[in-house]
Design a protein around this motif. Structure first.
Motif, PDB file in Angstrom:
ATOM      1  N   GLY B  96      37.375  39.758  45.240  1.00  0.00           N
ATOM      2  CA  GLY B  96      36.017  40.276  45.220  1.00  0.00           C
ATOM      3  C   GLY B  96      35.529  40.629  46.603  1.00  0.00           C
ATOM      4  O   GLY B  96      35.967  40.051  47.601  1.00  0.00           O
ATOM      5  N   GLY B  97      34.611  41.594  46.644  1.00  0.00           N
ATOM      6  CA  GLY B  97      33.985  41.989  47.892  1.00  0.00           C
ATOM      7  C   GLY B  97      32.484  42.023  47.732  1.00  0.00           C
ATOM      8  O   GLY B  97      31.945  41.623  46.707  1.00  0.00           O
ATOM      9  N   GLN B  98      31.815  42.549  48.735  1.00  0.00           N
ATOM     10  CA  GLN B  98      30.360  42.629  48.666  1.00  0.00           C
ATOM     11  C   GLN B  98      29.910  43.591  47.583  1.00  0.00           C
ATOM     12  O   GLN B  98      30.593  44.560  47.289  1.00  0.00           O
ATOM     13  N   GLY B  99      28.754  43.309  47.005  1.00  0.00           N
ATOM     14  CA  GLY B  99      28.213  44.194  45.976  1.00  0.00           C
ATOM     15  C   GLY B  99      29.007  44.179  44.692  1.00  0.00           C
ATOM     16  O   GLY B  99      29.077  45.175  43.987  1.00  0.00           O
ATOM     17  N   LYS B 100      29.624  43.044  44.392  1.00  0.00           N
ATOM     18  CA  LYS B 100      30.377  42.864  43.150  1.00  0.00           C
ATOM     19  C   LYS B 100      31.530  43.850  43.037  1.00  0.00           C
ATOM     20  O   LYS B 100      31.951  44.226  41.954  1.00  0.00           O
ATOM     21  N   LYS B 101      32.065  44.272  44.151  1.00  0.00           N
ATOM     22  CA  LYS B 101      33.184  45.199  44.146  1.00  0.00           C
ATOM     23  C   LYS B 101      34.483  44.423  44.104  1.00  0.00           C
ATOM     24  O   LYS B 101      34.631  43.419  44.789  1.00  0.00           O
ATOM     25  N   LEU B 102      35.420  44.866  43.288  1.00  0.00           N
ATOM     26  CA  LEU B 102      36.748  44.279  43.241  1.00  0.00           C
ATOM     27  C   LEU B 102      37.739  45.190  43.936  1.00  0.00           C
ATOM     28  O   LEU B 102      37.700  46.407  43.777  1.00  0.00           O
ATOM     29  N   PHE B 103      38.628  44.599  44.711  1.00  0.00           N
ATOM     30  CA  PHE B 103      39.744  45.313  45.317  1.00  0.00           C
ATOM     31  C   PHE B 103      41.016  44.891  44.587  1.00  0.00           C
ATOM     32  O   PHE B 103      41.204  43.717  44.312  1.00  0.00           O
ATOM     33  N   PHE B 104      41.873  45.873  44.324  1.00  0.00           N
ATOM     34  CA  PHE B 104      43.080  45.597  43.564  1.00  0.00           C
ATOM     35  C   PHE B 104      44.331  45.864  44.390  1.00  0.00           C
ATOM     36  O   PHE B 104      44.373  46.781  45.212  1.00  0.00           O
ATOM     37  N   GLY B 105      45.359  45.054  44.129  1.00  0.00           N
ATOM     38  CA  GLY B 105      46.674  45.374  44.626  1.00  0.00           C
ATOM     39  C   GLY B 105      47.262  46.508  43.797  1.00  0.00           C
ATOM     40  O   GLY B 105      46.693  46.918  42.786  1.00  0.00           O
ATOM     41  N   SER B 106      48.413  47.006  44.231  1.00  0.00           N
ATOM     42  CA  SER B 106      49.022  48.149  43.542  1.00  0.00           C
ATOM     43  C   SER B 106      49.756  47.743  42.271  1.00  0.00           C
ATOM     44  O   SER B 106      50.216  48.592  41.525  1.00  0.00           O
ATOM     45  N   GLY B 107      49.853  46.447  42.020  1.00  0.00           N
ATOM     46  CA  GLY B 107      50.398  45.990  40.757  1.00  0.00           C
ATOM     47  C   GLY B 107      51.890  45.740  40.776  1.00  0.00           C
ATOM     48  O   GLY B 107      52.623  46.246  41.633  1.00  0.00           O
ATOM     49  N   THR B 108      52.321  44.933  39.826  1.00  0.00           N
ATOM     50  CA  THR B 108      53.742  44.655  39.595  1.00  0.00           C
ATOM     51  C   THR B 108      54.074  45.087  38.180  1.00  0.00           C
ATOM     52  O   THR B 108      53.508  44.557  37.224  1.00  0.00           O
ATOM     53  N   GLN B 109      54.951  46.066  38.075  1.00  0.00           N
ATOM     54  CA  GLN B 109      55.356  46.551  36.751  1.00  0.00           C
ATOM     55  C   GLN B 109      56.558  45.729  36.295  1.00  0.00           C
ATOM     56  O   GLN B 109      57.638  45.818  36.884  1.00  0.00           O
ATOM     57  N   LEU B 110      56.364  44.951  35.264  1.00  0.00           N
ATOM     58  CA  LEU B 110      57.399  44.047  34.755  1.00  0.00           C
ATOM     59  C   LEU B 110      57.930  44.548  33.425  1.00  0.00           C
ATOM     60  O   LEU B 110      57.158  44.841  32.514  1.00  0.00           O
ATOM     61  N   SER B 111      59.244  44.651  33.352  1.00  0.00           N
ATOM     62  CA  SER B 111      59.912  44.993  32.091  1.00  0.00           C
ATOM     63  C   SER B 111      60.844  43.842  31.743  1.00  0.00           C
ATOM     64  O   SER B 111      61.641  43.409  32.579  1.00  0.00           O
ATOM     65  N   VAL B 112      60.734  43.350  30.514  1.00  0.00           N
ATOM     66  CA  VAL B 112      61.557  42.231  30.064  1.00  0.00           C
ATOM     67  C   VAL B 112      62.483  42.724  28.954  1.00  0.00           C
ATOM     68  O   VAL B 112      62.023  43.279  27.952  1.00  0.00           O
ATOM     69  N   LEU B 113      63.768  42.520  29.177  1.00  0.00           N
ATOM     70  CA  LEU B 113      64.752  43.026  28.209  1.00  0.00           C
ATOM     71  C   LEU B 113      65.137  41.952  27.196  1.00  0.00           C
ATOM     72  O   LEU B 113      65.083  40.754  27.501  1.00  0.00           O
TER      73      LEU B 113
END
Lengths: 115, 113
Positions: B96-113
């Motif tokens: 979280g940041g100021q003004g109720k802003k969320l910052f996101f990472g670029s994500g982890t794409q997980l595939s399960v076989l």
């Protein structure tokens, strides 16, 4: 409990045409509203937010949204889109609880710009 | 603003194994959030991680399946345990940041076989 509805899962638009992405929410309390954008292979970034005050909110990249309390809507608009606007757009809501940063997201709208 | 580094960016895993996702922030933050984005669905909050205390899990998520560590104010890990194909998703770290802003990472794409 809060919920967010984005009725349009995909929106194709010709380049330089206007676009509106729809968002409706339900909440029993006052809310904060957000639009996030996710470009291909990137994380989410904030486009704009409504916390209070003017119901017309301007964001980055020429986008704006209007909070309509009576219609419980927060539709996103841009008068003229560019190829670079191709992305997934998420509407989100947070209840009116300062310090509570948990968001409820809609299912997203994929905006595709046609050259 | 906050810069979030998340890794791995993607992985393909076998059923029954576990994967630990790391999230590093360039500034000290009180709360870190872990979200899941299943194919064609919205982001769903898994848990909130506060430094020095147990993570708070949302309904439908349990610590045994998604253990979280938060050793300091700039780092957190999420483990997806005993994976099944239903765990295939994008997992996102946010702060979280100021003004109720969320910052996101670029994500982890997980595939399960």
């Amino acid at each position: 409990a809060q919920s967010v509805t984005q009725l349009d899962s995909q929106v194709p638009v010709f380049e330089e045409a206007p676009v509106e992405l729809r968002c409706n929410y339900s909440s029993s309390v006052s809310v904060y509203l957000f639009w996030y954008v996710q470009y291909p292979n990137q994380g989410l970034q904030l486009l704009l937010k409504y916390l209070s005050g003017s119901t017309l909110v301007k964001g980055i990249n020429g986008f704006e949204a209007e909070f309509n309390k009576s219609q419980t809507s927060f539709h996103l608009r841009k008068p003229s889109v560019h190829i670079s606007d191709t992305a997934e757009y998420f509407c989100a809501v947070s209840d009116d609880d300062f310090g509570n940063e948990k968001l409820t997201f809609g299912t997203g709208t994929r905006l595709t710009i046609i050259p | 603003s906050a810069v979030i580094s998340q890794k791995p960016s993607r992985d393909i895993c076998q059923r029954g194994t576990s994967l630990t996702i790391q999230c590093q922030v360039d500034s000290q933050v009180t709360m870190m959030f872990w979200y899941r984005q299943q194919p064609g669905q919205s982001l769903t909050l898994i848990a909130t991680a506060n430094q020095g205390s147990e993570a708070t899990y949302e309904s439908g998520f349990v610590i045994d399946k998604f253990p979280i560590s938060r050793p300091n104010l700039t780092f957190s890990t999420l483990t997806v345990s005993n994976m099944s194909p239903e765990d295939s998703s994008i997992y996102l770290c946010s702060v979280g940041g100021q003004g109720k802003k969320l910052f996101f990472g670029s994500g982890t794409q997980l595939s399960v076989l």
